[in-house]
Design a protein around this motif. Sequence first.
Motif, short mmCIF file in Angstrom:
data_model
loop_
_atom_site.label_atom_id
_atom_site.label_comp_id
_atom_site.label_asym_id
_atom_site.label_seq_id
_atom_site.Cartn_x
_atom_site.Cartn_y
_atom_site.Cartn_z
N GLN A 62 47.67 53.33 47.68
CA GLN A 62 46.44 53.05 48.44
C GLN A 62 45.64 51.97 47.72
O GLN A 62 45.73 51.82 46.50
CB GLN A 62 45.59 54.30 48.53
CG GLN A 62 46.16 55.36 49.45
CD GLN A 62 45.21 56.54 49.51
OE1 GLN A 62 45.17 57.36 48.60
NE2 GLN A 62 44.45 56.62 50.58
N GLU A 63 44.83 51.24 48.49
CA GLU A 63 44.00 50.21 47.87
C GLU A 63 42.60 50.20 48.47
O GLU A 63 42.43 50.29 49.68
CB GLU A 63 44.63 48.82 48.09
CG GLU A 63 43.70 47.69 47.61
CD GLU A 63 44.32 46.30 47.62
OE1 GLU A 63 45.56 46.18 47.65
OE2 GLU A 63 43.55 45.33 47.60
N ALA A 64 41.62 50.11 47.58
CA ALA A 64 40.25 49.79 47.99
C ALA A 64 39.86 48.51 47.27
O ALA A 64 40.34 48.24 46.16
CB ALA A 64 39.29 50.92 47.60
N PHE A 65 39.03 47.72 47.91
CA PHE A 65 38.67 46.42 47.35
C PHE A 65 37.15 46.28 47.44
O PHE A 65 36.59 46.21 48.53
CB PHE A 65 39.38 45.32 48.17
CG PHE A 65 39.38 43.93 47.57
CD1 PHE A 65 38.73 43.63 46.38
CD2 PHE A 65 40.06 42.91 48.22
CE1 PHE A 65 38.74 42.34 45.85
CE2 PHE A 65 40.08 41.61 47.71
CZ PHE A 65 39.42 41.34 46.52
N PHE A 66 36.52 46.32 46.26
CA PHE A 66 35.06 46.11 46.21
C PHE A 66 34.81 44.62 46.32
O PHE A 66 35.10 43.87 45.38
CB PHE A 66 34.48 46.67 44.90
CG PHE A 66 34.53 48.17 44.81
CD1 PHE A 66 33.54 48.94 45.42
CD2 PHE A 66 35.55 48.81 44.14
CE1 PHE A 66 33.57 50.33 45.35
CE2 PHE A 66 35.59 50.20 44.05
CZ PHE A 66 34.60 50.96 44.67
#
Length: 292
Positions: free
Chosen positions: A214-218
């Motif tokens: 999974q990836e989150a990108f701030f």
Amino acid sequence: MLEIGDFRISRVEEVVLDEPVDLFAGLDETIIAQNREWMEPHYYNGERNVLQSMIHVWILRRGDRTIIIDTGGGDDRDRPLSPRFHMQKRHLDRGLIAAGVDPEAVDTVFLTHLHVDHVGWNTKREGDRWVPMFPNARYIMSAKELEARDPERGAASKPPASWNTYLDTVKPVLDAGLVDVVEGTESLGDGLDMVPIPGHAPGMTGLRVRSKGQEAFFITDVMHQPIQILYPEWNSKYCENQDMARETRAKVLKHAADEGALLLPSHFGRPFGGYARRDGGGYRFEPAPDVM
Ligand SMILES: [Zn+2]
């Protein structure tokens, strides 16, 4: 709370501000009217014809690590050039503690850029001095941002009142030896990679969080409002390099659509982030699950 693999992501709100629609230079207001239905009430208030701008702090945790991403606008600050951040009492410090964030236990303060609404609680008042709010943390700041804001370097030609942010939120943590100066391509640990996202600010830096597929990108101020996912050529008037801001936004949107990354910007209203999905030749906005 949101989970990205082993990481837990939450947020603490400082304030929601009215933002005049002229945030976007050359805006065609009929486009806002066409999108009003989904933009209300969290991104736009049609009755008053103002956009809604969230100011909040992201908290990223894994194991015993606590990382704070940006620190809001701050209280009691002398900001004559930014009335919305001048001598405020919004008590984000109390909000952090209420949310279970012990300032002494924060190990990293990741500063995406050094604009007035992103650094306010780097420090707190102690008598007549400003001292680090997170005394055991490393504060991560971009070399380019430091150069641009330092009154003795890039900011020398700007009005002295504009130096206040640097003097009371950046200099005290530099003087305390708590700053790690970065180029913007370093890692903050396994699954935590910095990404240069210049334009809105010269050294603006994002943080990619990857765990278990999974990836989150701030992405901080690559976008101020979700309508910019549909109209990526729209810049905020606060973007310092307008062409570069567009270029970065195009790259970030392509990446987000290709990877299915969850975009977590600094100023989107509830649910505070979402996905860029391909739609015809462009993108549409899919809000994140409403769990934060
Ligand atoms: Zn901002």
